[in-house]
Structure formats: C-alpha cells, structure tokens
Motif scaffolding. Structure first.
Motif, PDB file in Angstrom:
ATOM      1  N   UNK A  36       0.839  -1.202   0.000  1.00 30.14           N
ATOM      2  CA  UNK A  36       0.000   0.000   0.000  1.00 30.14           C
ATOM      3  C   UNK A  36       0.874   1.252   0.000  1.00 30.14           C
ATOM      4  N   UNK A  37       0.625   2.166  -0.934  1.00 30.02           N
ATOM      5  CA  UNK A  37       1.427   3.386  -1.029  1.00 30.02           C
ATOM      6  C   UNK A  37       0.662   4.606  -0.518  1.00 30.02           C
ATOM      7  N   UNK A  38      -0.236   4.383   0.432  1.00 33.16           N
ATOM      8  CA  UNK A  38      -0.963   5.460   1.075  1.00 33.16           C
ATOM      9  C   UNK A  38      -0.857   5.323   2.587  1.00 33.16           C
ATOM     10  N   UNK A  39      -1.610   6.144   3.327  1.00 31.22           N
ATOM     11  CA  UNK A  39      -1.548   6.065   4.790  1.00 31.22           C
ATOM     12  C   UNK A  39      -2.128   4.754   5.316  1.00 31.22           C
ATOM     13  N   UNK A  40      -1.621   4.319   6.453  1.00 29.35           N
ATOM     14  CA  UNK A  40      -2.134   3.081   7.020  1.00 29.35           C
ATOM     15  C   UNK A  40      -1.441   2.706   8.324  1.00 29.35           C
ATOM     16  N   UNK A  41      -1.936   1.647   8.929  1.00 31.56           N
ATOM     17  CA  UNK A  41      -1.372   1.075  10.158  1.00 31.56           C
ATOM     18  C   UNK A  41      -0.856  -0.310   9.812  1.00 31.56           C
ATOM     19  N   UNK A  42       0.336  -0.633  10.282  1.00 30.39           N
ATOM     20  CA  UNK A  42       0.893  -1.950  10.015  1.00 30.39           C
ATOM     21  C   UNK A  42       1.268  -2.632  11.338  1.00 30.39           C
ATOM     22  N   UNK A  43       1.119  -3.956  11.330  1.00 28.17           N
ATOM     23  CA  UNK A  43       1.456  -4.762  12.512  1.00 28.17           C
ATOM     24  C   UNK A  43       2.411  -5.867  12.069  1.00 28.17           C
ATOM     25  N   UNK A  44       3.542  -5.991  12.781  1.00 26.82           N
ATOM     26  CA  UNK A  44       4.536  -7.016  12.487  1.00 26.82           C
ATOM     27  C   UNK A  44       4.254  -8.227  13.376  1.00 26.82           C
ATOM     28  N   UNK A  45       4.074  -9.406  12.736  1.00 23.58           N
ATOM     29  CA  UNK A  45       3.859 -10.663  13.457  1.00 23.58           C
ATOM     30  C   UNK A  45       5.116 -11.521  13.295  1.00 23.58           C
ATOM     31  N   UNK A  61      -3.381  -2.247   7.542  1.00 23.63           N
ATOM     32  CA  UNK A  61      -4.735  -1.695   7.488  1.00 23.63           C
ATOM     33  C   UNK A  61      -4.656  -0.380   6.712  1.00 23.63           C
ATOM     34  N   UNK A  62      -5.374  -0.273   5.611  1.00 15.99           N
ATOM     35  CA  UNK A  62      -5.348   0.941   4.793  1.00 15.99           C
ATOM     36  C   UNK A  62      -6.293   1.988   5.400  1.00 15.99           C
ATOM     37  N   UNK A  63      -5.833   3.225   5.422  1.00 13.70           N
ATOM     38  CA  UNK A  63      -6.673   4.327   5.917  1.00 13.70           C
ATOM     39  C   UNK A  63      -6.690   5.459   4.900  1.00 13.70           C
ATOM     40  N   UNK A  64      -7.616   6.384   5.090  1.00 15.65           N
ATOM     41  CA  UNK A  64      -7.726   7.532   4.182  1.00 15.65           C
ATOM     42  C   UNK A  64      -6.868   8.710   4.612  1.00 15.65           C
ATOM     43  N   UNK A  65      -6.521   8.781   5.882  1.00 16.22           N
ATOM     44  CA  UNK A  65      -5.761   9.936   6.371  1.00 16.22           C
ATOM     45  C   UNK A  65      -4.716   9.507   7.393  1.00 16.22           C
ATOM     46  N   UNK A  66      -3.714  10.365   7.559  1.00 14.26           N
ATOM     47  CA  UNK A  66      -2.657  10.080   8.538  1.00 14.26           C
ATOM     48  C   UNK A  66      -3.196  10.219   9.960  1.00 14.26           C
ATOM     49  N   UNK A  67      -4.190  11.100  10.157  1.00 11.62           N
ATOM     50  CA  UNK A  67      -4.775  11.257  11.494  1.00 11.62           C
ATOM     51  C   UNK A  67      -5.464   9.971  11.932  1.00 11.62           C
TER      52      UNK A  67
END
Length: 489
Positions: free
Chosen positions: A110-119, A171-177
């Motif tokens: 994903x080349x947009x804002x998002x949250x990532x979790x390393x397992x 997890x893809x999101x629409x904004x950095x906030x």
C-alpha cells in the motif's frame, strides 16, 4: 434630521468588504487549526500563539478542517468493518513478508496512509506502526535502516524478526490522522506484547495532525463515544461558521463608522457607539432566525464526509451552496417581487457568485505563489489580493451583465407577450366559432318554425277553395243584374 453617513465608492466598498470576509475566514480557521508549539508550557506566550494562528490562516488549513469529520466517519466505519480497537479483532487489507532481511511482496504494498502490525514467526504481534506512505516507510525506512545497522555491526529493533521471518499486515486508511489514532490506541491496549510499548498521543500534542488524532484515539474504544466525537465536530464547525459571520459583520459595521468619521461625518461619538452596538445586536438577533451560516458549518462537515476529493474545492463548494441559496431565494420570492426586483436579484447573483467562484478558487494558487516571500502572512495577503481581484471583476461584470440580462429577459418577455397575444387571438377565434355555431343553431330552429307555419297556412287555405269551373260559368252581366236586384229590393 439625521446627518448623512459618508461612505466609500461602490468599488472600494466592495473590495474592503471582501477583504474583511477573506481575512476573518482565514483568521477563524487559523484559531481553529493552529498548532501548539508549546504544548506543556505553564504560561501564555502571545507571540507564539499569534505565530501559530498566522501559520494556520490559509486555505489549505480550511480544507483540513472541512475534511476533519471524514476521519471520524472512517474510524467509526472501520470499528464495525475491521474491528480496529484491538489486535484480537482487527482485520487487515493487505500483507507482505520479510525473511533474511529481504522483503517479499513489498513492491505491491500500500502506497498510502495506514497502520501496520509485524507478526513474528510464531504469529504473535510484536510491533505496531503507522505511516503516511506504508510502502515508502518500509523500503526507505525499516528495511533500509536494518541493512545499514547490520553493515555497521549494530542491531536494529526488528532485526531478529527480519532474519527469522515475519509477516507484516497492513490496514489501509484515508488519512494520517486516522492511522495515528488507530496505532496509538492499539499500542495503548497491547503494551505488554509489543516492542514499541511506549504509549503515543498520551499527553498534549504539538502538531495539528496529532492533536486531531489524539481526540479520535481517546474515543476509539467505544462506538458511542466515536459518534459523540463526530457530532461534536459537526457542531463546532457550525458554531465556527456563525462566529465567522458575526465577526466579519461587526468589522464591517465598524468600517462604516470609521469611514464616516474620517470623511467628516457630523455624528457624535456616543451616537456612533450606539449605532454600532445596535447593528451588532441586530446581527446576533437575526442569526437566531437565519440558519444559513449554521448550514455552512454543517456543509463543511458534509464536504469531509462525502470525500476528500471534494474537500479540495472547499471554497468552490461553499460558493455553490451560496449560489443555490440565492437562486432558491429568487425562486421563492419571485411571486412577491416586481420584474425590476427579480432582475436586480438575478444580476446580483450572477455577478457576485461568478466572481466568488473565480477568486476563491484562485486564492489557494495565490497563496502558493507568494508563500516564499511573505511567510506567515501568506493567507492574509492572498486574501487581500483575492478581494481586490473580486472587486475589480465584479465591478466590470456589473457594467456588462445588467444589459445582457435585460436583453435576455426582455427578449423572453417580448416572446411571452407575443405568445399571450397569439393565445388571445386564438381564444377570440374560438369565441367567434362558438358564436357562429349558436347563430346557426338559432337559424335552424327559426327555419323549422317557418316550415311548420307554412304547412298550417296551406292546410287552412285549402278549406276555402272553390272549383274553377264554377267561377267561369258566371258572366259579368248576370252578376251586375243580381246586384241591381238587391238594390231594388
């Protein structure tokens, strides 16, 4: 007799009023969207506060405010669709893997804002992060930093997971906030399981992005709390729009008094103060019954809720709202207005609305062009330049549009009058036809009556007829002798 109030020329007055509108709007935006350069300060620094406000007094900041409600909407939506409040319930949109320090599948990340979790290799979550651009954060960030530290003989915070193998879920999101809020909430709820256990967005924040993210983060564990937060944001926008209108109006009233004073007006100071306060009081009173400004605030929220793309034309959307409101006002009042009043309202709507659409759209471009030269005062100066352009454009249009509208309406009215005349002629023809029909019917009845009378006359005269041969057998002399005989008797 009251003294005449001195005023500016129409063009100058239009430019000044538009400047007041532009500057007031941007300063209100600046107050609402200012950063906090001294989040933990114990005392007030006026200079820092003013700097924060001026730096945020621009169109870009207004767009941020307009899009703020969309962040709340996204978090509420993802709370139901992705279970974002906990690592035990969250679902992701994409993933890639890292093994031996090399990422696999990162090219399509994903080349947009998002949250990532390393397992880790056992499937346990060990690290939570957020990014404005997830792909760039991992290519230029984590993977690159791990390689550089390994080359220097040092250990990166995720080097063990990178070497042994791990899965990164995004997890893809629409904004950095939105991303920052979700990340901070996940870290807060899973501190004992993660490498990065320091709770983020815990205290007062400095950047506006983090200030807004903290508001969302603090409400993220409850759907009801999120809805309340979104409702509060909508209310704040509506109130801010009303405050903006009142402040601008009050400054315009003050301008009237100052212009009159400097141009030699004879009104006493105490009377000026009374007149000014009365005008402001009337504005406040009228605001109770005039929901237009409140609706602008709700419109800002709707702009954010609909899409981020629409928020990029924030001012244009508000101008279209004004245009629609004015058009509806003309439509609603056309029955009670004279032709001249309708004409003036149409001209005013065309001139003002078209100029606003043009110069409010150019405002953000002007800000970008002059920013390197004026710094914090960019928004204010751009607002004044836009006001001058608006004044000049509307002034020129006011010379051209009236005659054009009058011509169009005049043609339309002439056409309507001709249509009405033709319609009246057709109605006369119809009336004439109906009259002829009635005359024909009456003549027919009269003719039938004549026929019946002739039949009766024929029947009556038939009973008085004498045979012709009897009249022929009577001679004239016999008839005269008979008459004489009657005389002798």
């Amino acid at each position: 007799m009251k003294a005449k109030v001195q005023s500016l020329s129409p063009l100058a007055n239009k430019i000044v009023d538009k400047s007041i509108d532009n500057i007031t709007r941007k300063l209100v935006v600046g107050v609402r969207n200012r950063k906090n350069l001294r989040p933990d300060a114990k005392s007030l620094d006026v200079k820092s506060e003013l700097t924060d406000i001026l730096n945020a007094s621009n169109t870009s900041s207004a767009i941020d405010i307009a899009g703020r409600t969309s962040d709340w909407k996204e978090v509420i939506t993802k709370s139901f669709s992705h279970g974002v409040s906990s690592l035990s319930t969250i679902t992701f949109d994409s993933e890639f893997t890292v093994s031996g320090g090399v990422a696999s599948g990162l090219e399509s990340a994903h080349d947009g804002p998002g949250v990532y979790v390393v397992y880790d290799k056992n499937g346990s979550p060990v690290y939570v992060g957020d990014a404005k651009d997830v792909k760039k954060r991992w290519t230029a960030g984590h993977i690159n930093e791990n390689r550089q530290k390994t080359q220097r003989g040092k250990q990166y915070k995720l080097s063990t997971e990178f070497d042994e193998g791990c899965t990164v879920r995004v997890l893809h999101t629409d904004s950095v906030e939105t991303a920052a809020a979700i990340e901070a909430n996940l870290i807060s709820n899973h501190k004992d399981e993660l490498i990065n256990s320091k709770e983020e967005l815990k205290n007062n924040q400095g950047t506006r992005s983090n200030i807004e993210a903290k508001k969302i983060k603090d409400r993220l564990n409850s759907a009801g709390s999120l809805v309340a937060g979104a409702t509060k944001e909508v209310g704040e926008q509506a109130v801010a729009s009303a405050v903006e209108a009142l402040v601008a109006s009050a400054i315009k009233h003050l301008k009237v008094e100052l212009v009159d004073l400097f141009k030699g007006g004879k009104t006493k100071i105490i009377d000026r103060v009374k007149r000014f306060l009365l005008a402001v009081f009337n504005d406040i009173k009228n605001l109770k019954s005039n929901l237009k400004q409140m609706l602008k605030g709700v419109l800002d929220a709707i702009i954010g809720l609909v899409s981020q793309t629409l928020s990029q034309v924030y001012n244009l959307a508000r101008n279209i709202f004004d245009l629609a409101a004015n058009a509806y006002s003309i439509y609603k009042g056309k029955g009670s207005m004279s032709t001249e009043q309708v004409l003036n309202r149409i001209i005013e709507t065309i001139v003002i609305s078209s100029s606003l659409v043009l110069w409010d759209s150019l405002d953000v471009i002007i800000e970008g062009l002059i920013f390197p030269y004026v710094g914090p005062f960019t928004g204010i100066i751009a607002g004044i330049i836009s006001a001058i352009g608006f004044g000049m454009t509307s002034h020129m249009l006011s010379k051209i549009v009236p005659s054009l509208v009058q011509f169009i309406l005049g043609f339309g009215m002439s056409h309507q009058m001709a249509f009405e005349e033709r319609r009246a002629s057709y109605l006369l023809l119809v009336d004439g036809y109906n009259l002829n029909e009635e005359l024909y019917a009456s003549a027919g009845k009269l003719l039938q009556s004549e026929f019946r009378l002739m039949e009766k006359m024929n029947t009556m005269t038939a009973s008085f007829k004498v045979p012709v041969n009897e009249f022929n057998s009577i001679e004239k002399r016999d008839f005269l002798s008979q008459l004489k005989g009657f005389d002798n008797e």
